[in-house]
Design a protein around this motif. Structure first.
Motif, mmCIF file in Angstrom:
data_model
loop_
_atom_site.group_PDB
_atom_site.id
_atom_site.type_symbol
_atom_site.label_atom_id
_atom_site.label_comp_id
_atom_site.label_asym_id
_atom_site.label_seq_id
_atom_site.Cartn_x
_atom_site.Cartn_y
_atom_site.Cartn_z
ATOM 1 N N ARG A 90 52.722 16.807 26.581
ATOM 2 C CA ARG A 90 53.274 16.503 27.903
ATOM 3 C C ARG A 90 52.406 17.100 29.009
ATOM 4 N N ASP A 91 51.973 18.359 28.808
ATOM 5 C CA ASP A 91 51.141 19.013 29.827
ATOM 6 C C ASP A 91 49.798 18.303 29.974
ATOM 7 N N ALA B 253 54.077 21.087 19.930
ATOM 8 C CA ALA B 253 53.048 20.051 20.025
ATOM 9 C C ALA B 253 53.426 19.014 21.084
ATOM 10 N N MET B 254 54.704 18.659 21.173
ATOM 11 C CA MET B 254 55.140 17.699 22.183
ATOM 12 C C MET B 254 54.972 18.277 23.582
ATOM 13 N N THR B 255 55.253 19.578 23.729
ATOM 14 C CA THR B 255 55.093 20.217 25.035
ATOM 15 C C THR B 255 53.627 20.220 25.457
ATOM 16 N N PRO C 236 50.529 10.407 21.183
ATOM 17 C CA PRO C 236 50.991 11.264 20.079
ATOM 18 C C PRO C 236 51.229 10.479 18.806
ATOM 19 N N GLY C 237 51.065 11.180 17.677
ATOM 20 C CA GLY C 237 51.366 10.576 16.372
ATOM 21 C C GLY C 237 52.849 10.653 16.088
ATOM 22 N N PRO C 238 53.268 10.153 14.930
ATOM 23 C CA PRO C 238 54.701 10.170 14.587
ATOM 24 C C PRO C 238 55.193 11.598 14.407
ATOM 25 N N GLY C 239 56.372 11.852 14.845
ATOM 26 C CA GLY C 239 56.966 13.181 14.715
ATOM 27 C C GLY C 239 57.436 13.424 13.303
ATOM 28 N N ALA D 127 46.161 14.662 32.908
ATOM 29 C CA ALA D 127 45.360 13.439 32.913
ATOM 30 C C ALA D 127 45.868 12.460 33.965
ATOM 31 N N ALA D 128 47.198 12.394 34.147
ATOM 32 C CA ALA D 128 47.755 11.481 35.152
ATOM 33 C C ALA D 128 47.326 11.891 36.560
#
Length: 370
Positions: free
Chosen positions: A311-312, A306-308, A359-362, A317-318
């Motif tokens: 990041r993508d 989910a973090m990956t 992102p929400g809390p891990g 978006a950037a």
């Protein structure tokens, strides 16, 4: 009259709960000695004692695991958790919840008899709510108001099943045998027996009217508890005659056994004790340890994925935001203001998209029961 059950869970058919009080001293040492004896004899597969670094008068937690025979002869695992804490009325109060892999069979050994010795002189078998014995006969007090208060406390706060028996005449030694000795092993430490003397029938029924039941002369009745089980029929748990002559009170045993099998609301505090058994269990087998580690690996792998993905999405978006910002700068240098409207709107939408990707809390650390 007993109230109707509130919206709270019922007692699962796989669970055996009890709460009592040890009125002497040295309860923790007594538990450890008993559990070691049960392990050495093979009655217990394994047990876990409180960590040595636990200081102070706080609760102590003991866990034990054993197997019993199922209906088809297969082994059924039972897990049990006993919490020992200082009692408000002196001594130490214990809370015991056991759960089996299948519906509880009253013929199975009592979990209380696994943790505590069966010596009748060891004072561990007191009901936490009333202070009365679980393995003996408890005569009703002489004062009528005290009787009413006692039965009210028994119905509202006790985890045990309470039975009131009327002595039509004063029995001899054969009639002074406790009901616990006749009950199936799994019910012997979940029942409190009250005895009303011959002259106490009227006082007992005056107190019992608050619970919607009546005690027959020379008979017995099971208190429905507060709240009473859904659809409770008082007549189904009223025994017209109990012969206190040393013979087996078969009708009374059957009534108590039927009542124990009802879908009853969990008593106050039992839901938390059951959750602790399921979620804070530490006495894991090797297979359970491996399964827990696999669940942890899968959980963290999912979090990493989910973090990956996040990041993508942030990178994409950037890049779009940079393009929109460059377009805004170009349009700002243009003579016509109308040409800057579209890039500015595009930039605004892109920034909103970035905020939505926050992102929400891990995942936090997993407990023993996870």
């Amino acid at each position: 009259m007993p109230t109707s059950p509130p919206d709270r869970p019922t007692l699962p058919p796989t669970v055996w709960p009890a709460r009592g009080r040890h009125v002497g001293s040295g309860a923790e040492d007594l538990l450890l000695r008993t559990l070691r004896q049960r392990r050495d004899s093979g009655a217990v597969d394994a047990f876990l004692e409180p960590p040595e670094d636990e200081d102070g008068p706080g609760p102590r937690v003991f866990e034990a695991r054993w197997t019993v025979a199922g209906d088809g002869g297969e082994d059924v695992t039972v897990r049990a958790r006993l919490t020992l804490a200082p009692g408000s009325a002196g001594g130490q109060e214990w809370t015991l919840v056991a759960e089996a892999e299948g519906p509880w069979d009253p013929a199975w050994p009592s979990p209380a008899a696994v943790f505590w010795p069966e010596d009748p002189d060891v004072p561990w078998d007191r009901d936490a709510a009333t202070g009365l014995r679980l393995r003996g006969i408890n005569t009703l007090p002489d004062d009528d108001r005290t009787v009413r208060r006692l039965l009210r406390d028994a119905a509202r706060h006790s985890w045990q099943i309470h039975v009131v028996v009327h002595e039509a005449m004063t029995p001899d030694h054969r009639g002074r045998m406790p009901l616990a000795g006749w009950l199936p092993p799994g019910l012997r430490h979940r029942v409190v027996e009250h005895r009303a003397a011959p002259q106490q029938l009227r006082a007992a029924n005056w107190a019992l009217q608050d619970h919607g039941v009546q005690l027959p002369r020379g008979g017995a009745v099971v208190l429905p508890g507060t709240p009473a089980p859904a659809g409770h029929d008082p007549q189904a748990f009223t025994v017209r005659s109990v012969f206190l002559d040393g013979s087996e009170p078969a009708d009374l045993i059957a009534a108590v056994t039927r009542f124990a099998a009802l879908d009853r609301p969990l008593p106050e505090g039992a839901e938390e004790a059951l959750a602790a058994l399921r979620e804070e269990w530490r006495l894991l087998t090797l297979e359970e340890e491996l399964a827990r580690e696999r669940r942890l690996v899968a959980m963290y792998a999912e979090a990493l994925e989910a973090m990956t993905r996040s990041r993508d999405l942030y990178r994409e978006a950037a890049e779009r935001a940079n393009e929109a910002l460059a377009a805004c700068r170009d349009s700002a240098r243009a003579a016509e203001p109308s040409r800057a409207v579209l890039p500015r709107r595009f930039l605004t939408r892109t920034l909103e998209r970035l905020r939505s990707l926050r992102p929400g809390p891990g995942p936090g650390p997993a407990g023993p029961g996870n």
